[in-house]
Design a protein around this motif. Structure first.
Motif, mmCIF file in Angstrom:
data_model
loop_
_atom_site.group_PDB
_atom_site.id
_atom_site.type_symbol
_atom_site.label_atom_id
_atom_site.label_comp_id
_atom_site.label_asym_id
_atom_site.label_seq_id
_atom_site.Cartn_x
_atom_site.Cartn_y
_atom_site.Cartn_z
ATOM 1 N N THR A 330 4.344 42.658 18.030
ATOM 2 C CA THR A 330 5.804 42.722 18.924
ATOM 3 C C THR A 330 5.810 41.523 19.748
ATOM 4 N N TYR A 331 7.194 41.027 19.791
ATOM 5 C CA TYR A 331 7.364 39.636 20.556
ATOM 6 C C TYR A 331 8.582 40.157 21.481
ATOM 7 N N GLY A 332 8.341 40.545 22.527
ATOM 8 C CA GLY A 332 9.271 41.032 23.496
ATOM 9 C C GLY A 332 8.920 42.316 24.195
ATOM 10 N N PRO A 333 8.972 43.389 23.525
ATOM 11 C CA PRO A 333 8.703 44.895 23.816
ATOM 12 C C PRO A 333 7.032 44.873 24.118
ATOM 13 N N ASP A 334 6.655 45.571 25.033
ATOM 14 C CA ASP A 334 5.218 45.917 25.435
ATOM 15 C C ASP A 334 4.550 46.425 24.156
ATOM 16 N N ARG A 335 3.567 46.118 23.834
ATOM 17 C CA ARG A 335 2.637 46.561 22.516
ATOM 18 C C ARG A 335 2.304 47.960 22.733
ATOM 19 N N GLN A 336 1.611 48.188 23.840
ATOM 20 C CA GLN A 336 0.966 49.638 24.044
ATOM 21 C C GLN A 336 2.283 50.791 24.073
ATOM 22 N N ARG A 337 3.462 50.297 24.635
ATOM 23 C CA ARG A 337 4.505 51.172 24.651
ATOM 24 C C ARG A 337 5.310 51.439 23.023
ATOM 25 N N ALA A 338 5.199 50.264 22.486
ATOM 26 C CA ALA A 338 5.725 50.336 21.097
ATOM 27 C C ALA A 338 4.827 50.935 20.100
ATOM 28 N N ASN A 339 3.425 51.189 20.610
ATOM 29 C CA ASN A 339 2.483 51.978 19.758
ATOM 30 C C ASN A 339 2.895 53.374 19.875
ATOM 31 N N ILE A 341 5.622 54.918 20.625
ATOM 32 C CA ILE A 341 6.952 55.065 20.200
ATOM 33 C C ILE A 341 6.774 55.111 18.681
ATOM 34 N N ILE A 342 5.836 54.255 18.139
ATOM 35 C CA ILE A 342 5.728 54.528 16.735
ATOM 36 C C ILE A 342 5.086 55.904 16.141
ATOM 37 N N ALA A 343 4.059 56.321 17.189
ATOM 38 C CA ALA A 343 3.540 57.355 16.868
ATOM 39 C C ALA A 343 4.365 58.767 17.267
ATOM 40 N N VAL A 344 5.461 58.709 17.805
ATOM 41 C CA VAL A 344 6.405 59.669 18.048
ATOM 42 C C VAL A 344 7.275 59.847 16.991
ATOM 43 N N CYS A 345 7.553 58.687 16.525
ATOM 44 C CA CYS A 345 8.354 58.692 15.097
ATOM 45 C C CYS A 345 7.691 59.139 13.897
ATOM 46 N N GLU A 346 6.546 58.973 13.824
ATOM 47 C CA GLU A 346 5.650 59.184 12.847
ATOM 48 C C GLU A 346 5.546 60.938 12.883
ATOM 49 N N LYS A 347 5.287 61.402 13.957
ATOM 50 C CA LYS A 347 5.089 62.863 14.345
ATOM 51 C C LYS A 347 6.504 63.520 13.917
ATOM 52 N N ASN A 348 7.665 62.809 14.403
ATOM 53 C CA ASN A 348 8.928 63.715 13.947
ATOM 54 C C ASN A 348 9.432 63.343 12.662
ATOM 55 N N PHE A 349 9.431 62.459 12.149
ATOM 56 C CA PHE A 349 10.159 62.037 10.769
ATOM 57 C C PHE A 349 8.981 61.936 9.770
ATOM 58 N N ILE A 358 4.285 46.939 11.062
ATOM 59 C CA ILE A 358 5.662 47.047 11.689
ATOM 60 C C ILE A 358 5.695 45.844 12.597
ATOM 61 N N PHE A 359 6.956 45.161 12.646
ATOM 62 C CA PHE A 359 7.048 43.929 13.525
ATOM 63 C C PHE A 359 8.343 44.196 14.177
ATOM 64 N N LEU A 360 8.173 44.069 15.479
ATOM 65 C CA LEU A 360 9.306 44.221 16.620
ATOM 66 C C LEU A 360 9.542 42.768 17.320
ATOM 67 N N ASN A 361 11.042 42.705 17.478
ATOM 68 C CA ASN A 361 11.301 41.511 18.106
ATOM 69 C C ASN A 361 12.462 41.452 19.003
ATOM 70 N N VAL A 362 12.713 40.978 19.924
ATOM 71 C CA VAL A 362 13.680 40.972 20.968
ATOM 72 C C VAL A 362 14.121 39.458 20.768
ATOM 73 N N ILE A 363 15.306 39.605 20.356
ATOM 74 C CA ILE A 363 16.090 38.012 20.087
ATOM 75 C C ILE A 363 15.924 37.344 21.537
ATOM 76 N N SER A 364 15.863 35.934 21.558
ATOM 77 C CA SER A 364 16.020 35.145 22.352
ATOM 78 C C SER A 364 14.691 35.030 23.120
ATOM 79 N N GLY A 365 13.535 35.799 22.795
ATOM 80 C CA GLY A 365 12.443 35.605 23.300
ATOM 81 C C GLY A 365 12.212 36.320 24.720
ATOM 82 N N LEU A 366 13.069 37.147 25.254
ATOM 83 C CA LEU A 366 12.975 37.787 26.483
ATOM 84 C C LEU A 366 11.833 39.005 25.995
ATOM 85 N N LYS A 367 10.968 39.118 27.260
ATOM 86 C CA LYS A 367 10.212 40.228 27.526
ATOM 87 C C LYS A 367 10.750 41.435 28.280
ATOM 88 N N ILE A 368 10.841 42.641 27.514
ATOM 89 C CA ILE A 368 11.324 43.704 28.222
ATOM 90 C C ILE A 368 10.334 44.592 28.676
#
Length: 466
Positions: A330-339, A341-349, A358-368
């Motif tokens: 992850t570059y931008g989103p919090d890694r723990q929170r992203a993990n 969300i990935i688990a919720v997606c796997e459980k539901n779909f 899985i690579f996540l990126n926020v354009i412009s380098g902003l940390k959210i």
């Protein structure tokens, strides 16, 4: 009782002290961070004393009731840069200590030299203390930045000499570049060591509080992205400003991590030019400029950072992994929170994400860190794994719970006002927010957007890929 020759140990990450070595720090939880604390040298005869009692940060020695404490009035001085003044909460507070952190080459010294040139000081001077550059180098950079003020330059690293200069010159603002280069003869240890950084910073804080001079310290960044030295430095100062962004790129983000005289979490965007750092007037357009249309894995959301709502493009790339342990970058989103969300997606779909990189990126380098971006992150992941773009010109907002429910977000009006000029035609929102939209129907209808509500992540994905 400890013996006369007993040694002390402390954590080089947070400053936690112990009489013995510990594998894990009880203060910050880090492993293998305890080092032996060097013994303090005895003060020289006639020299300044650096005992703890000598750098108490307040002059009050009695206990008072809250009603008897009175009020303390803070005077502010403009930095000469409106965006920097906003981050400080209205200007640099007199008698405050600020820590500016960032990677090498990102623009810390450039920004501080601009502040030194434009800062309002009345009839007082500005003292620039450099432990990394010679006076000739500073002058060369000042000429490049068109600095016109005759700043006092002190190329010293010895604290006692610097303290004497501050006392003799009585400047309005002192800039120290950097705190890791300073040392005191009264303290054992090399410049940049935890003991030296901690004790010298404590003495500088005392000087600021007792004399009213404002002090700005430059701090280095470690390879992990945290401020070098013990965490206690961040607790000791009044304000912490952190540079974000790629030092090789053209834009910088300056974020307030801590501010005792204003709001924390505020941020400003700057463009690096040959004339220095220039504030970006339209940060919203900057964050989503060049956004690809109808591209799988690309979604648009709005995050609130401090008191500012920002349109954010989140991109996800999901590919088959060639490793035994799939990568999660992850570059931008919090890694723990992203993990999560990935688990919720796997459980539901049941998308087979456990075997994919899985690579996540926020354009412009902003940390959210705004949880309202959860649904956007999930949508980007599903869009990439299915190789189907999400609904066009759609803003996605919602916090995701572990059971897949979508929870309401705050600051909806502020978010929508910021993205309304960007051509957004529809907004996906949590179902619980339909009442808020109904109460202010006229206000939201004026934005010309269609509001679509979903109670859980399954419904939201059906809407976005219908």
């Amino acid at each position: 009782m400890a013996g006369k020759n007993s040694k002390k140990f402390f954590c080089k990450e947070c400053g936690y002290e112990s009489l013995g070595w510990l594998g894990k720090c009880p203060g910050c939880g880090a492993f293998n961070t305890f080092v032996n604390a060097p013994e303090e040298a005895s003060p020289k005869k006639g020299g300044p004393s650096l005992k703890p009692a000598s750098y108490s940060w307040t002059s009050s020695e009695v206990t008072l009731k809250l009603s008897e404490c009175g009020k303390e009035m803070y005077n502010r001085q403009s930095s000469g840069l409106p965006e920097v003044d906003r981050l400080f909460g209205g200007g640099i507070t007199q008698g405050s200590v600020t820590l500016v952190a960032g990677e090498p080459g990102i623009g810390k010294s450039t920004l501080l030299l601009q502040i030194a040139d434009r800062c309002e000081t009345g009839d007082k001077s500005i003292l620039y203390v450099s432990g990394e550059e010679s006076p000739a180098q500073i002058r060369m950079r000042a000429e490049r930045l068109n600095v016109t003020r005759d700043i006092l330059v002190c190329a010293q690293t010895k604290f006692e000499t610097i303290a004497k200069e501050i006392e003799d010159r009585d400047p309005s603002l002192v800039i120290i570049d950097s705190i890791q280069t300073l040392y005191s003869e009264e303290i054992s240890g090399t410049p940049g060591s935890v003991t030296q950084a901690r004790e010298v910073t404590a003495c500088l804080v005392r000087i600021a509080k007792t004399s009213g001079v404002s002090i700005i310290l430059v701090g280095h960044i470690t390879k992990e992205g945290s401020i070098a030295g013990p965490k206690i430095l961040e607790h000791m100062v009044d304000t912490v400003l952190d540079f974000e962004g790629d030092s090789s790129g053209g834009y910088r983000i300056l974020r307030v991590i801590k501010n005792r005289f204003g709001k924390s979490g505020e941020l400003s965007f700057f463009e690096m030019s040959t004339a220095g750092l220039i504030p970006v007037a339209n940060s919203s357009a900057l964050l989503i400029s060049g956004r690809p249309l109808n591209a799988p894995g690309s979604v648009l959301t709005a995050a609130i950072e401090g008191s500012t709502a920002l349109p954010v493009e989140i991109q996800a790339l999901v590919t088959d992994s060639c490793y035994n342990n799939p990568q999660r970058m992850t570059y931008g989103p919090d890694r723990q929170r992203a993990n999560m969300i990935i688990a919720v997606c796997e459980k539901n779909f049941n998308a087979g994400l456990v075997s994919k990189d899985i690579f996540l990126n926020v354009i412009s380098g902003l940390k959210i860190s705004d949880p309202a971006t959860d649904l956007a992150i999930a949508s980007a992941i599903v869009s990439s794994v299915r190789d189907i773009p999400v609904r066009a010109n759609t803003l996605i907002l919602g916090e995701i719970g572990l059971s897949g429910e979508i929870r309401p977000v705050t600051g909806l009006g502020k978010r929508l006002s910021e993205v309304s000029p960007l051509g957004i035609t529809s907004v996906v929102l949590p179902g619980a927010m339909s009442k808020e939209i109904g109460k202010n129907k006229g206000e939201y209808d004026a934005l010309g957007m269609e509001f679509i509500f979903a109670d859980n992540i399954y419904e939201a994905i059906d809407i976005l890929f219908a």
